[in-house]
Design an enzyme around this catalytic site. Structure first.
Site, PDB file in Angstrom:
ATOM      1  N   MET A  24      -9.510  -8.462   0.707  1.00 53.12           N
ATOM      2  CA  MET A  24     -10.318  -9.670   0.593  1.00 53.12           C
ATOM      3  C   MET A  24     -10.131 -10.599   1.788  1.00 53.12           C
ATOM      4  O   MET A  24     -11.062 -11.294   2.196  1.00 53.12           O
ATOM      5  CB  MET A  24      -9.962 -10.409  -0.694  1.00 53.12           C
ATOM      6  CG  MET A  24     -10.163  -9.607  -1.979  1.00 53.12           C
ATOM      7  SD  MET A  24     -11.870  -9.066  -2.217  1.00 53.12           S
ATOM      8  CE  MET A  24     -12.681 -10.641  -2.429  1.00 53.12           C
ATOM      9  N   GLY A  68      -2.891  -1.691  -9.377  1.00 50.79           N
ATOM     10  CA  GLY A  68      -3.218  -0.883 -10.538  1.00 50.79           C
ATOM     11  C   GLY A  68      -2.112   0.073 -10.935  1.00 50.79           C
ATOM     12  O   GLY A  68      -0.993   0.019 -10.419  1.00 50.79           O
ATOM     13  N   CYS A  96       0.747 -10.742   1.030  1.00 43.32           N
ATOM     14  CA  CYS A  96      -0.574 -10.139   1.169  1.00 43.32           C
ATOM     15  C   CYS A  96      -0.577  -9.213   2.389  1.00 43.32           C
ATOM     16  O   CYS A  96      -0.208  -9.629   3.488  1.00 43.32           O
ATOM     17  CB  CYS A  96      -1.632 -11.223   1.343  1.00 43.32           C
ATOM     18  SG  CYS A  96      -3.282 -10.569   1.684  1.00 43.32           S
ATOM     19  N   ILE A 116       5.630  -7.163  -7.693  1.00 42.94           N
ATOM     20  CA  ILE A 116       5.372  -7.123  -6.266  1.00 42.94           C
ATOM     21  C   ILE A 116       3.898  -7.454  -5.999  1.00 42.94           C
ATOM     22  O   ILE A 116       3.088  -7.491  -6.912  1.00 42.94           O
ATOM     23  CB  ILE A 116       5.671  -5.723  -5.673  1.00 42.94           C
ATOM     24  CG1 ILE A 116       4.903  -4.668  -6.461  1.00 42.94           C
ATOM     25  CG2 ILE A 116       7.155  -5.467  -5.596  1.00 42.94           C
ATOM     26  CD1 ILE A 116       5.006  -3.247  -5.969  1.00 42.94           C
ATOM     27  N   ASN A 117       3.561  -7.624  -4.725  1.00 43.32           N
ATOM     28  CA  ASN A 117       2.168  -7.668  -4.311  1.00 43.32           C
ATOM     29  C   ASN A 117       1.715  -6.228  -4.054  1.00 43.32           C
ATOM     30  O   ASN A 117       2.436  -5.278  -4.319  1.00 43.32           O
ATOM     31  CB  ASN A 117       2.008  -8.536  -3.053  1.00 43.32           C
ATOM     32  CG  ASN A 117       0.636  -9.187  -2.964  1.00 43.32           C
ATOM     33  OD1 ASN A 117      -0.382  -8.563  -3.252  1.00 43.32           O
ATOM     34  ND2 ASN A 117       0.602 -10.447  -2.543  1.00 43.32           N
ATOM     35  N   THR A 118       0.520  -6.074  -3.516  1.00 37.49           N
ATOM     36  CA  THR A 118      -0.062  -4.744  -3.355  1.00 37.49           C
ATOM     37  C   THR A 118       0.653  -3.906  -2.285  1.00 37.49           C
ATOM     38  O   THR A 118       1.332  -4.427  -1.405  1.00 37.49           O
ATOM     39  CB  THR A 118      -1.550  -4.856  -2.988  1.00 37.49           C
ATOM     40  OG1 THR A 118      -1.690  -5.697  -1.838  1.00 37.49           O
ATOM     41  CG2 THR A 118      -2.336  -5.453  -4.140  1.00 37.49           C
TER      42      THR A 118
END
Length: 295
Positions: free
Chosen positions: A74, A213, A127, A187-189
Site C-alpha cells: 500500500m 494471513g 512496514c 509481527i508485521n508482514t
C-alpha cells in the site's frame, strides 16, 4: 478447546474489552469504521498508520490474494494530521493510534497531534514496503530505542510493532523495552513478491510487498515465543490469527492479546465469531495461559 473467562483485560497500559484487537491498516481509515469494529466485538482497535505528511501510497496493483494469505504494498497512504478529526467520536474508546516517521523527531511530531486522543501509540517500525520508513529504520536497535523514547515522553503508553525481517527479533524488542515501550507487537508482514508469468513482470505496482494471513502464523508464533523469553514487557501477537484456537496458541507462546487483520477481509464479524468460542463463564484465568508452553 481451552476457553477463557470473559471480561476486560489490561495490556500495555490499555484496558481492552477482550483479547482481540483490530490490526493496523485494516478498516482503520475512518472513525466510523473503527467504531463499527468495536460494535462488532473487537476489544480494541488500531488505526491506519499516520505519518508526518499526507501520502497517496503506491500505485496499483497494491494488493493481491495468494494461496494462503494476502500480499500488499500500500505504501502507507494516510491523511496525516487531518486524521485527528476522525477520532473525535471515539473519545474514551480503546483506540490505539498507529504512527510512523523517518526519525525520532518525526515520530514525536506525529504523536503530539494525537497525545490527547489516543489510549496508546503503536509505532510502525516494521512496514516492509515504504522507503525510508517502517522496516527501513526498524531493523536498527538504536533507532528503535530513540524513536520509542521520543514518543514515550508524552506519558502515553507506547506499543512498538516489530518486523520479522531481521536475524534476531529479540534485539529489536529489547531496544524498544529500553526506550520505554509498554508493549511489543509481533509481527508485521513478511517480505514477499509474485511475478506474472503472462506479463513477465512483478504483479504488484511496487514490485515487492508484505505477506500476511495464515501463511505467516507459524512465523508470528515463533517471534512471540522468542520475545516473551527475552523481554519483560507484554507481547501482543499478530500475524495469521483467524480462530479461537489460534488465539490460545499465541497466548501459550507468550502473547497477552492478539491483533487480527487479514481475517477481517473474509469476515467482518470475525471478532464476535472468535469470542463466542474463546470465552466461557467457567473458562480458565487468561493469565494462567500466557506463556504456559515455556514451562
Amino acid at each position: 478447546m481451552i476457553t477463557l473467562q470473559p471480561g476486560d483485560i489490561d495490556v500495555g497500559g490499555v484496558t481492552l474489552r477482550n483479547h482481540l484487537l483490530l490490526a493496523a491498516g485494516v478498516l482503520g481509515t475512518t472513525g466510523a469504521s473503527l467504531q463499527r469494529l468495536l460494535k462488532l466485538g473487537a476489544g480494541g482497535v488500531v488505526t491506519k498508520s499516520i505519518g508526518p505528511e499526507p501520502n497517496a501510497g503506491h500505485h496499483g496493483p497494491c494488493l493481491i490474494r495468494t494461496e494462503c494469505g494476502v500480499l500488499n504494498a500500500m505504501g502507507l497512504p494516510n491523511p496525516s494530521k487531518n486524521f485527528v478529526e476522525e477520532l473525535a467520536p471515539l473519545e474514551g474508546e480503546p483506540v490505539i493510534v498507529s504512527i510512523f516517521g523517518k526519525d525520532p523527531e518525526e515520530f514525536k511530531e506525529v504523536a503530539g497531534w494525537f497525545a490527547e486522543h489516543a489510549k496508546a501509540f503503536e509505532l510502525n517500525v516494521s512496514c516492509p514496503h515504504a522507503a525510508g520508513y517502517g522496516a527501513a529504520i526498524g531493523t536498527d536497535p538504536e533507532t528503535v530505542l530513540e524513536c520509542t523514547r521520543a514518543v514515550a515522553s508524552y506519558g502515553v503508553p507506547v506499543w512498538v510493532k516489530l518486523t520479522p525481517n531481521v536475524t534476531d527479533i529479540t534485539t529489536i524488542g529489547l531496544a524498544a523495552e529500553k526506550g520505554g515501550a509498554s508493549a511489543i507487537v509481533a509481527i508485521n508482514t513478511v517480505r514477499g513478491m509474485r511475478i506474472s508469468t503472462a506479463m513477465r513482470r512483478p504483479v504488484l505496482g511496487n514490485r515487492t510487498g508484505g505477506l500476511s494471513g495464515k501463511a505467516i502464523f507459524p512465523i508470528a508464533v515463533k517471534c512471540v515465543w522468542d520475545l516473551y523469553a527475552a523481554c519483560t514487557i507484554p507481547v501482543i501477537g499478530c500475524g495469521g490469527v483467524s480462530t479461537a484456537e489460534d488465539v490460545i496458541e499465541m497466548m501459550m507462546a507468550g502473547a497477552q492479546a492478539v491483533e487480527i487483520g487479514t481475517a477481517v477481509m473474509d469476515d467482518v464479524r470475525v471478532f464476535d465469531g472468535i469470542a463466542q468460542k474463546l470465552y466461557a463463564k467457567d473458562g480458565a484465568d487468561p493469565a494462567s495461559i500466557v506463556g504456559v508452553a515455556h514451562d
